[in-house]
Design a protein around this motif. Structure first.
Motif, PDB file in Angstrom:
ATOM      1  N   ASP A  63      15.318  58.672  42.257  1.00 45.52           N
ATOM      2  CA  ASP A  63      15.077  57.483  42.808  1.00 45.52           C
ATOM      3  C   ASP A  63      15.860  56.366  41.874  1.00 45.52           C
ATOM      4  OD1 ASP A  63      12.779  57.979  44.816  1.00 45.52           O
ATOM      5  OD2 ASP A  63      12.024  58.606  42.925  1.00 45.52           O
ATOM      6  N   ILE A  64      15.846  56.612  40.688  1.00 50.68           N
ATOM      7  CA  ILE A  64      16.474  55.416  39.802  1.00 50.68           C
ATOM      8  C   ILE A  64      17.466  56.259  38.902  1.00 50.68           C
ATOM      9  CG2 ILE A  64      16.202  53.799  38.001  1.00 50.68           C
ATOM     10  CD1 ILE A  64      14.978  52.995  40.725  1.00 50.68           C
ATOM     11  N   VAL A  65      18.813  55.802  39.004  1.00 50.25           N
ATOM     12  CA  VAL A  65      19.813  56.217  38.098  1.00 50.25           C
ATOM     13  C   VAL A  65      20.221  55.358  37.079  1.00 50.25           C
ATOM     14  CG1 VAL A  65      22.156  57.405  38.378  1.00 50.25           C
ATOM     15  CG2 VAL A  65      20.392  57.868  40.144  1.00 50.25           C
ATOM     16  N   VAL A  66      20.370  55.907  35.944  1.00 50.67           N
ATOM     17  CA  VAL A  66      20.963  55.087  34.599  1.00 50.67           C
ATOM     18  C   VAL A  66      22.136  55.955  34.198  1.00 50.67           C
ATOM     19  CG1 VAL A  66      20.489  54.186  32.251  1.00 50.67           C
ATOM     20  CG2 VAL A  66      18.551  54.442  34.164  1.00 50.67           C
ATOM     21  N   VAL A  67      23.357  55.084  34.073  1.00 48.74           N
ATOM     22  CA  VAL A  67      24.452  55.750  33.466  1.00 48.74           C
ATOM     23  C   VAL A  67      24.558  55.138  32.287  1.00 48.74           C
ATOM     24  CG1 VAL A  67      26.985  56.219  33.553  1.00 48.74           C
ATOM     25  CG2 VAL A  67      25.293  56.529  35.727  1.00 48.74           C
ATOM     26  N   SER A  68      24.967  55.779  31.140  1.00 43.51           N
ATOM     27  CA  SER A  68      25.292  54.836  29.777  1.00 43.51           C
ATOM     28  C   SER A  68      26.976  55.231  29.512  1.00 43.51           C
ATOM     29  CB  SER A  68      24.549  55.714  28.639  1.00 43.51           C
ATOM     30  OG  SER A  68      25.009  57.191  28.497  1.00 43.51           O
ATOM     31  N   LEU A  69      27.393  53.881  29.220  1.00 41.41           N
ATOM     32  CA  LEU A  69      28.675  53.927  28.794  1.00 41.41           C
ATOM     33  C   LEU A  69      28.853  53.656  27.213  1.00 41.41           C
ATOM     34  CD1 LEU A  69      30.028  51.837  31.688  1.00 41.41           C
ATOM     35  CD2 LEU A  69      30.153  53.910  31.521  1.00 41.41           C
ATOM     36  N   PHE A  70      29.262  54.609  26.599  1.00 41.48           N
ATOM     37  CA  PHE A  70      29.271  54.205  25.010  1.00 41.48           C
ATOM     38  C   PHE A  70      30.049  55.246  24.344  1.00 41.48           C
ATOM     39  CE2 PHE A  70      27.261  55.068  20.639  1.00 41.48           C
ATOM     40  CZ  PHE A  70      27.568  53.748  20.369  1.00 41.48           C
ATOM     41  N   VAL A  71      31.038  54.698  23.901  1.00 40.10           N
ATOM     42  CA  VAL A  71      31.982  55.536  23.128  1.00 40.10           C
ATOM     43  C   VAL A  71      31.406  55.823  21.910  1.00 40.10           C
ATOM     44  CG1 VAL A  71      34.508  55.897  22.240  1.00 40.10           C
ATOM     45  CG2 VAL A  71      34.028  54.617  24.465  1.00 40.10           C
ATOM     46  N   ASN A  72      30.861  57.144  21.317  1.00 34.75           N
ATOM     47  CA  ASN A  72      29.936  57.271  20.370  1.00 34.75           C
ATOM     48  C   ASN A  72      31.052  57.446  19.126  1.00 34.75           C
ATOM     49  OD1 ASN A  72      27.951  58.136  18.475  1.00 34.75           O
ATOM     50  ND2 ASN A  72      28.240  60.051  19.421  1.00 34.75           N
ATOM     51  N   PRO A  73      30.932  56.603  18.071  1.00 35.57           N
ATOM     52  CA  PRO A  73      31.750  56.915  16.876  1.00 35.57           C
ATOM     53  C   PRO A  73      31.373  58.145  16.121  1.00 35.57           C
ATOM     54  CG  PRO A  73      30.475  55.130  16.539  1.00 35.57           C
ATOM     55  CD  PRO A  73      30.333  55.388  17.925  1.00 35.57           C
ATOM     56  N   LEU A  74      30.294  58.676  16.191  1.00 34.33           N
ATOM     57  CA  LEU A  74      29.740  59.696  15.275  1.00 34.33           C
ATOM     58  C   LEU A  74      30.292  61.012  15.829  1.00 34.33           C
ATOM     59  CD1 LEU A  74      25.689  59.268  15.124  1.00 34.33           C
ATOM     60  CD2 LEU A  74      27.756  58.468  13.593  1.00 34.33           C
ATOM     61  N   GLN A  75      30.895  61.061  17.114  1.00 34.06           N
ATOM     62  CA  GLN A  75      31.294  62.479  17.465  1.00 34.06           C
ATOM     63  C   GLN A  75      33.057  62.623  17.338  1.00 34.06           C
ATOM     64  OE1 GLN A  75      29.548  61.721  21.464  1.00 34.06           O
ATOM     65  NE2 GLN A  75      31.330  62.499  22.233  1.00 34.06           N
ATOM     66  N   PHE A  76      33.402  61.729  16.582  1.00 38.15           N
ATOM     67  CA  PHE A  76      34.866  61.476  16.405  1.00 38.15           C
ATOM     68  C   PHE A  76      35.025  61.764  15.016  1.00 38.15           C
ATOM     69  CE2 PHE A  76      34.542  59.325  20.314  1.00 38.15           C
ATOM     70  CZ  PHE A  76      35.706  59.374  20.962  1.00 38.15           C
TER      71      PHE A  76
END
Length: 296
Positions: free
Chosen positions: A65-78
């Motif tokens: 019913d509710i959709v949340v999308v995160s937009l985050f370039v995660n520095p930990l995985q680079f």
């Protein structure tokens, strides 16, 4: 209209009524009709959205019913020599896509919001399974992935989270973390979305020149060759895939391996069942991943 959330506090506040409705579901509240339970879905992304992300969002939209999308370039995985600084961040274009797909909330935090004390951050370890294949070429990558995913799960508290099958090792490790750490949610996987010529959709495809774009097809062609030769055995199948790489000078293969789809353990000639053919390669300066199911 899609609502943009930039802090953990406002995200929890925005989603609290949904959680309250779920807790009240099935009971008479202040003499009123019982509240109907509403499912909440999370689609974690690093932005630079494409049709592969749309497939994740559409599945979430169908089932929640509710959709949340995160937009985050995660520095930990680079890693230190990877593309964190140049990773595409087309926020306005991403937001237009999310509006078009009917996403309810976008969680778009800063690095400082997610990691206020980065130097002393507690990290989730991917263990031995995070040090093979991708983990061998990108040390600590999966620790970074699991750490940010765990934070997102705790912030959003979704009923289910949607991931793509293109990042097969990541998907397997997230599922293991959910099981091992008893996160109360389901992980839902969506098949790889490909271009008409077979190239797996990826945000990093935008880095490819026209010449590199053609060479990038080596990954999917190698996997097709592995599947076509599977009747000859594991070694012959891998040899067939590696021949495809050898014929393309612009492709530098990091690995092409066959693993048990259930355990990610390397398979032997005696294996019978569904395996995953996994590959990663550099095309020019761009590193790409792909995988395909193969039955032996």
């Amino acid at each position: 209209m899609t609502q943009i959330l930039q802090t953990i506090a406002e995200t929890k506040e925005a989603l609290a009524p949904i959680r309250g409705a779920q807790k009240a579901s099935g009971r008479i509240v202040a003499g009123r009709i019982p509240v109907v339970e509403r499912k909440l879905a999370l689609v974690p992304t690093m932005g630079a959205l494409h049709d592969g992300h749309r497939a994740l969002i559409r599945l979430a939209r169908e089932q929640a019913d509710i959709v949340v999308v995160s937009l985050f370039v995660n520095p930990l995985q680079f890693g230190p020599n990877e593309d964190f600084d140049k990773y595409p961040r087309p926020f306005e274009a991403d937001l237009a896509i999310l509006e078009e797909e009917g996403v309810d909330y976008v969680f778009a935090p800063s690095v400082e919001e997610m990691y206020p004390d980065l130097e002393h951050l507690t990290i989730v370890s991917a263990g031995d399974a995070g040090r093979i294949l991708e983990g061998e070429f990108r040390p600590s990558h999966f620790d970074g992935v699991l750490t940010v995913v765990a934070k997102l799960f705790n912030i959003v508290e979704p009923d289910f989270a949607v991931f793509g099958e293109k990042d097969a090792q990541q998907l397997a490790l997230v599922r293991r973390m959910v099981r091992d750490l008893s996160f109360p949610l389901e992980i839902v996987a969506v098949p790889i979305v490909r271009e008409e010529d077979g190239l797996a959709r990826s945000s990093r495809n935008t880095y490819l020149s026209a010449e590199d774009r053609e060479a990038a097809l080596t990954l999917s062609r190698a996997l097709v060759a592995v599947a076509a030769a599977s009747g000859e055995g594991v070694s012959a199948a891998l040899a067939a895939g590696r021949e495809i790489y050898e014929a393309e000078p612009l492709a530098s293969m990091d690995y092409l391996e066959l693993v048990d789809a259930a355990t990610f353990a390397p398979i032997t000639e005696e294996f019978h069942g569904v395996a995953l053919a996994l590959t990663a390669a550099r095309i020019g300066q761009t590193r790409l991943l792909d995988n395909r199911q193969v039955t032996f």
